[in-house]
Structures are given as structure tokens and as C-alpha cells.
Design a protein around this motif. Structure first.
Motif, PDB file in Angstrom:
ATOM      1  N   ILE A 319       0.784  -1.217   0.079  1.00 57.59           N
ATOM      2  CA  ILE A 319      -0.126  -0.091  -0.024  1.00 57.59           C
ATOM      3  C   ILE A 319       0.869   1.226   0.042  1.00 57.59           C
ATOM      4  N   ILE A 320       2.152   1.160   0.044  1.00 66.49           N
ATOM      5  CA  ILE A 320       3.123   2.276   0.113  1.00 66.49           C
ATOM      6  C   ILE A 320       3.387   2.583  -1.308  1.00 66.49           C
ATOM      7  N   SER A 321       3.491   4.066  -1.480  1.00 69.42           N
ATOM      8  CA  SER A 321       3.535   4.709  -3.024  1.00 69.42           C
ATOM      9  C   SER A 321       4.826   5.548  -2.660  1.00 69.42           C
ATOM     10  N   GLU A 322       5.255   6.112  -3.876  1.00 69.33           N
ATOM     11  CA  GLU A 322       6.529   7.073  -3.662  1.00 69.33           C
ATOM     12  C   GLU A 322       6.277   8.375  -4.763  1.00 69.33           C
ATOM     13  N   ASN A 323       6.349   9.574  -4.417  1.00 71.29           N
ATOM     14  CA  ASN A 323       6.119  10.530  -5.032  1.00 71.29           C
ATOM     15  C   ASN A 323       7.477  10.950  -6.125  1.00 71.29           C
ATOM     16  N   ALA A 324       7.314  11.967  -6.619  1.00 76.00           N
ATOM     17  CA  ALA A 324       8.371  12.692  -7.536  1.00 76.00           C
ATOM     18  C   ALA A 324       9.390  12.907  -7.098  1.00 76.00           C
ATOM     19  N   ALA A 325       9.382  13.201  -5.543  1.00 77.06           N
ATOM     20  CA  ALA A 325      10.553  13.707  -4.635  1.00 77.06           C
ATOM     21  C   ALA A 325      11.193  12.570  -4.169  1.00 77.06           C
ATOM     22  N   GLY A 326      10.757  11.419  -4.078  1.00 81.86           N
ATOM     23  CA  GLY A 326      11.309  10.204  -3.576  1.00 81.86           C
ATOM     24  C   GLY A 326      10.749   9.899  -2.251  1.00 81.86           C
ATOM     25  N   ASP A 327       9.654  10.814  -1.803  1.00 83.43           N
ATOM     26  CA  ASP A 327       9.022  10.434  -0.388  1.00 83.43           C
ATOM     27  C   ASP A 327       8.095   9.262  -0.491  1.00 83.43           C
ATOM     28  N   GLN A 328       8.090   8.494   0.518  1.00 86.65           N
ATOM     29  CA  GLN A 328       7.026   7.435   0.475  1.00 86.65           C
ATOM     30  C   GLN A 328       5.788   7.836   1.293  1.00 86.65           C
ATOM     31  N   LYS A 334      -9.677  10.670   6.774  1.00 87.71           N
ATOM     32  CA  LYS A 334     -10.149  11.677   7.731  1.00 87.71           C
ATOM     33  C   LYS A 334     -11.455  12.148   7.451  1.00 87.71           C
ATOM     34  N   ASP A 335     -12.007  12.818   8.407  1.00 91.69           N
ATOM     35  CA  ASP A 335     -13.539  13.513   8.352  1.00 91.69           C
ATOM     36  C   ASP A 335     -14.251  12.071   8.003  1.00 91.69           C
ATOM     37  N   LYS A 336     -14.110  11.150   8.899  1.00 95.03           N
ATOM     38  CA  LYS A 336     -15.046  10.061   8.461  1.00 95.03           C
ATOM     39  C   LYS A 336     -16.247  10.252   9.079  1.00 95.03           C
ATOM     40  N   ASP A 337     -17.338   9.763   8.186  1.00 94.10           N
ATOM     41  CA  ASP A 337     -18.754  10.074   8.618  1.00 94.10           C
ATOM     42  C   ASP A 337     -19.439   8.810   8.122  1.00 94.10           C
ATOM     43  N   GLY A 338     -19.741   7.944   9.102  1.00 94.56           N
ATOM     44  CA  GLY A 338     -20.317   6.329   8.577  1.00 94.56           C
ATOM     45  C   GLY A 338     -19.413   5.768   7.680  1.00 94.56           C
ATOM     46  N   ASN A 339     -19.696   5.397   6.460  1.00 94.17           N
ATOM     47  CA  ASN A 339     -18.883   4.744   5.614  1.00 94.17           C
ATOM     48  C   ASN A 339     -18.313   5.607   4.518  1.00 94.17           C
ATOM     49  N   LYS A 340     -18.225   6.960   4.872  1.00 85.16           N
ATOM     50  CA  LYS A 340     -17.724   7.943   4.037  1.00 85.16           C
ATOM     51  C   LYS A 340     -16.701   8.636   4.607  1.00 85.16           C
ATOM     52  N   ALA A 341     -15.625   8.871   3.836  1.00 79.76           N
ATOM     53  CA  ALA A 341     -14.358   9.779   4.411  1.00 79.76           C
ATOM     54  C   ALA A 341     -13.630  10.461   3.320  1.00 79.76           C
ATOM     55  N   ILE A 342     -12.550  11.138   3.853  1.00 76.54           N
ATOM     56  CA  ILE A 342     -11.555  11.500   2.644  1.00 76.54           C
ATOM     57  C   ILE A 342     -10.299  10.998   2.925  1.00 76.54           C
ATOM     58  N   ALA A 343      -9.772  10.941   1.615  1.00 74.14           N
ATOM     59  CA  ALA A 343      -8.338  10.161   1.472  1.00 74.14           C
ATOM     60  C   ALA A 343      -7.239  11.323   1.695  1.00 74.14           C
ATOM     61  N   ASN A 344      -6.477  10.945   2.680  1.00 77.32           N
ATOM     62  CA  ASN A 344      -5.490  12.009   3.236  1.00 77.32           C
ATOM     63  C   ASN A 344      -3.988  11.293   3.084  1.00 77.32           C
ATOM     64  N   GLN A 345      -3.251  12.044   2.142  1.00 78.12           N
ATOM     65  CA  GLN A 345      -1.946  11.459   1.769  1.00 78.12           C
ATOM     66  C   GLN A 345      -1.093  11.785   2.979  1.00 78.12           C
ATOM     67  N   VAL A 346      -0.270  10.769   3.636  1.00 80.00           N
ATOM     68  CA  VAL A 346       0.483  11.093   4.671  1.00 80.00           C
ATOM     69  C   VAL A 346       1.838  10.499   4.386  1.00 80.00           C
ATOM     70  N   ILE A 347       2.943  11.299   4.262  1.00 78.07           N
ATOM     71  CA  ILE A 347       4.252  11.015   4.157  1.00 78.07           C
ATOM     72  C   ILE A 347       4.869  10.198   5.321  1.00 78.07           C
ATOM     73  N   ILE A 348       5.492   9.072   5.193  1.00 77.80           N
ATOM     74  CA  ILE A 348       5.885   8.129   6.283  1.00 77.80           C
ATOM     75  C   ILE A 348       7.539   7.906   6.083  1.00 77.80           C
ATOM     76  N   LYS A 349       8.080   7.363   6.973  1.00 75.96           N
ATOM     77  CA  LYS A 349       9.406   6.804   7.046  1.00 75.96           C
ATOM     78  C   LYS A 349       9.602   5.570   7.340  1.00 75.96           C
ATOM     79  N   THR A 350      10.063   4.733   6.701  1.00 74.03           N
ATOM     80  CA  THR A 350       9.917   2.977   6.850  1.00 74.03           C
ATOM     81  C   THR A 350      11.293   2.622   7.455  1.00 74.03           C
ATOM     82  N   GLY A 351      11.217   1.392   8.028  1.00 70.67           N
ATOM     83  CA  GLY A 351      12.239   0.809   8.734  1.00 70.67           C
ATOM     84  C   GLY A 351      12.673  -0.498   8.175  1.00 70.67           C
ATOM     85  N   ARG A 352      12.760  -1.546   8.884  1.00 70.12           N
ATOM     86  CA  ARG A 352      13.135  -2.870   8.598  1.00 70.12           C
ATOM     87  C   ARG A 352      11.769  -3.451   7.929  1.00 70.12           C
TER      88      ARG A 352
END
Length: 388
Positions: A319-328, A334-352
């Protein structure tokens, strides 16, 4: 009713005929090879197409008004949680034992006796074979007689000297002669002992290599192989980058593919030398072998626990993607209401990584709801609908 059917039939026939006429007229137009006529017909059809596109657009806008959820993508999610994470370094090693020895003679001669056979259990110090001593026994007997005489002479001279009878030099000469004779006997006895081949440790006779009657050379001729399977270990090479994590006492999962057997052990020793040829250091893993099924040189697969976290956030790598800058990044809700919500892109740092899971070092906390199915197709700030 019959009148309605008749009207429907006539309308169908007229449509069919008109379609056929249109198809025929187009073929006729093409057959004319007249550019102006063909262009006129094409413009007519293009205009009709534009009208249809406009009508479809109007219908689509009306559908959006009547059914706003129609084009919202369906997704599935997982919820992150803190859990214990153990990372394993996977290597391959070979079973070895320091008690796997081929015995060679300490003196040359003829192998006169072999007291054991293959498969025999022997004890440390047990006599296994004997080599012809070349007359050393007789020499020792002759020297022992001389040593006994020298002892008697020395004891008598000592008693006289204690009574102040005789000279000191006589006493010292007798003492020296006696000690010299004893030393000569001891040296020959040590030499004679080399004609006996004894077990250096307790174990099992694996192979009798040289049979009785053969001439053997000191330090060269292989006589007997003796093996002890109670003190087994696995030796493997570990890359130097793991030198701070792979240390004595670390947990190791050992798998023997040939035996279909897996057991848990630990590192009992780590090397203090980095091999400059491959930048690795050696480690030894103790192997319990109560049933004696593990043999020297057997291949083993090792999983060494080089890193442990008591509260790690683990997510699927898929489920991890990478943008043009190389960030994962991943998409969280977010803003979940019942079964509806908004997709929020979150930059992460991964380990092992371990298998299909990867550790998140920063960007996510326990309890975050992440998009799994649909993670590659949604966009940031896009409305989504959870189907799970």
C-alpha cells in the motif's frame, strides 16, 4: 391491442429500412469518389455526434445531482496498532563439531593391533590401536636394570655419606648416575607410549581407515576417525554491517531442510576478526542433538533475531507509494462519517521489513485507518467510500 402491435411492427420496419438506407447511402456516397459529397456527409455525422455528447453530458450531470455517491471509489481499510516486531537476518550455515578427528600415529612402524571396529563407542584415553615399537620395550627393560643398580648404589652411598663415611664426590656421582638412568627410562617410556593410539575424547568410531598389518608413517597415515555428536554447532559468516546487532546470546531459529526439523538456539560465540576478502565475521550457534540425528556438514537455514521493537507500527508494503521527490506515502482516512471519508496523503518513514510487512518509523500512530484496496487509484483529498 392489435392496433398497437401493428403500429409497433410498422415502426420497427421503418427504422430497419432507414438504417439500411443510411448504410446504403453512405456506401453510395463513398462509391461516388466525390470529395465534396463525402465531406458534407462527414460533417453531418460529426454534428450528430456532438449533439449526442452534449446530451450524454446533461444526463451525467443530472445523475450526479440525483445520485452524488455514484462516482465515489469504493475502498477497504486496515487500522494500525502497536505490536511486537522481531526482525530476522536470514543466513545459511553448516553444522560442525570440534570433536570430529582423524587420528594419525605419532611414530612410524607396522600397525600390529586394532582393538575397535566401526560403530563402537569409546571413552577418552581408551586404547584403540597399537604400532610395533621397534624393540623399545627391550631397551626399556635393559635400562631399567641399570637404573635399579644405580638406585641401589646411590642409596648405599647416601647412607655412608650421612655417617660421614666416604667422600662427597662419590655421593654426588652416585646421585647423578641414578637420576640420569631414571631420566633415560622415562624418555624411552614416553617414546613407547607413542606406539599406543588412544581416544582423545569419548565418542563413536566412524571409520577404521587403516587395517592391521599396514606400515604407517608418523603424522601422515590416517588410522581412525572418531566423532562425538553431543557438542555440535553451526558456523556461518555474518556481514560486518550487523556487528552491533548480532551478538552473543541472540535468539536464533535453526531449520534443517533435509530433516524437516526446526529448533530454537542462541549465538554462543562471535568472531573478533573481520575477513577482508568478504567483509564478514564468524558466529557459532549451539545445536542440541539429543537424538543424534544432526550430523557434521549438514546444511542449516538460520534466522537470527537482530532487532526487536516492543511497540512497532507494521503495515503491508503493497500500500506504499512514492512521489516524484522520492518520499514514501500512504493514504489514511480523515473526516470519516459512517462509511464515507476523505483520503489524506501521509508522508512516512520506513524501517526494517519482514515478509510482506514493513515497520513505520514516523508518520503514523496507532489507530490510523489506512486505505488498502484502492490505495493505488485514489487521490489526495478525494472522497471515498469504505466497503468493509
Amino acid at each position: 391491442m392489435k392496433k398497437i402491435l401493428s403500429i409497433f411492427t410498422i415502426a420497427t420496419l421503418l427504422l430497419a429500412c432507414s438504417g439500411g438506407d443510411r448504410q446504403q447511402s453512405i456506401e453510395d456516397i463513398i462509391a461516388t469518389n466525390d470529395v465534396k459529397t463525402i465531406q458534407t456527409k462527414k460533417d453531418e455525422l460529426v454534428n450528430e455526434q456532438q449533439v449526442l455528447v452534449q446530451k450524454i453530458k446533461q444526463l451525467d450531470e443530472q445523475l450526479k445531482t440525483l445520485s452524488p455517491d455514484r462516482n465515489i471509489p469504493l475502498i477497504t481499510t486496515i487500522t494500525t496498532k502497536a505490536e511486537e516486531f522481531k526482525h530476522y537476518l536470514e543466513l545459511q550455515g553448516s553444522v560442525e563439531t570440534k570433536k570430529n578427528v582423524v587420528l594419525t600415529p605419532e611414530m612410524p612402524g607396522i600397525l600390529t593391533h586394532v582393538y575397535i571396529k566401526e560403530g563402537d563407542k569409546v571413552f577418552k584415553g581408551q586404547l584403540l590401536a597399537k604400532i610395533d615399537d621397534g624393540g623399545l620395550s627391550q631397551q626399556i627393560s635393559a635400562l631399567q636394570i641399570q637404573a635399579d643398580l644405580a638406585k641401589t648404589t646411590y642409596e648405599r652411598q647416601k647412607r655412608l655419606w650421612e655417617q660421614q663415611i666416604g667422600s662427597e664426590i662419590q655421593f654426588l656421582q652416585s646421585k647423578s648416575a641414578y637420576e640420569s638412568a631414571v631420566e633415560s627410562v622415562n624418555q624411552l617410556k614416553q617414546q613407547l607410549a607413542k606406539s599406543n593410539v588412544r581416544a582423545p575424547f569419548s565418542g563413536v568410531i566412524d571409520d577404521v581407515i587403516t587395517e592391521r598389518g599396514n606400515v604407517v608413517a608418523a603424522g601422515q597415515t590416517q588410522l581412525i576417525r572418531i566423532v562425538n555428536l553431543s557438542d555440535m554447532y553451526i558456523q556461518t559468516d555474518v556481514p560486518e554491517s550487523y556487528i552491533t546487532n548480532v551478538v552473543k546470546g541472540k535468539e536464533v531459529e535453526v531449520n534443517f531442510p533435509v530433516l524437516g526439523k526446526t529448533l530454537m538456539s542462541s549465538i554462543r560465540q562471535t568472531g573478533n576478526f573481520i575477513n577482508p576478502a568478504n567483509r564478514t565475521f564468524k558466529v557459532e550457534i549451539a545445536v542440541p542433538n539429543k537424538d543424534k540425528s544432526i550430523k557434521p556438514n549438514l546444511t542449516a537455514r538460520l534466522k537470527i533475531n537482530d532487532y526487536t521493537s516492543d511497540s512497532a507500527i507494521l503495515i503491508p508494503q503493497s500500500i506504499i507509494s512514492e512521489n516524484a521527490a522520492g518520499d514514501q506515502y500512504v493514504y489514511a482516512l480523515k473526516d470519516k462519517d459512517g462509511n464515507k471519508a476523505i483520503a489524506n496523503q501521509v508522508i512516512i518513514k520506513t524501517g526494517r521489513t519482514q515478509g510482506d510487512k514493513i515497520e513505520i518509523l514516523s508518520g503514523l500512530e496507532s489507530g490510523a485507518e489506512l486505505i488498502v484496496e484502492g490505495a493505488r487509484s485514489v487521490k489526495n483529498e478525494q472522497p471515498v467510500k469504505v466497503k468493509n
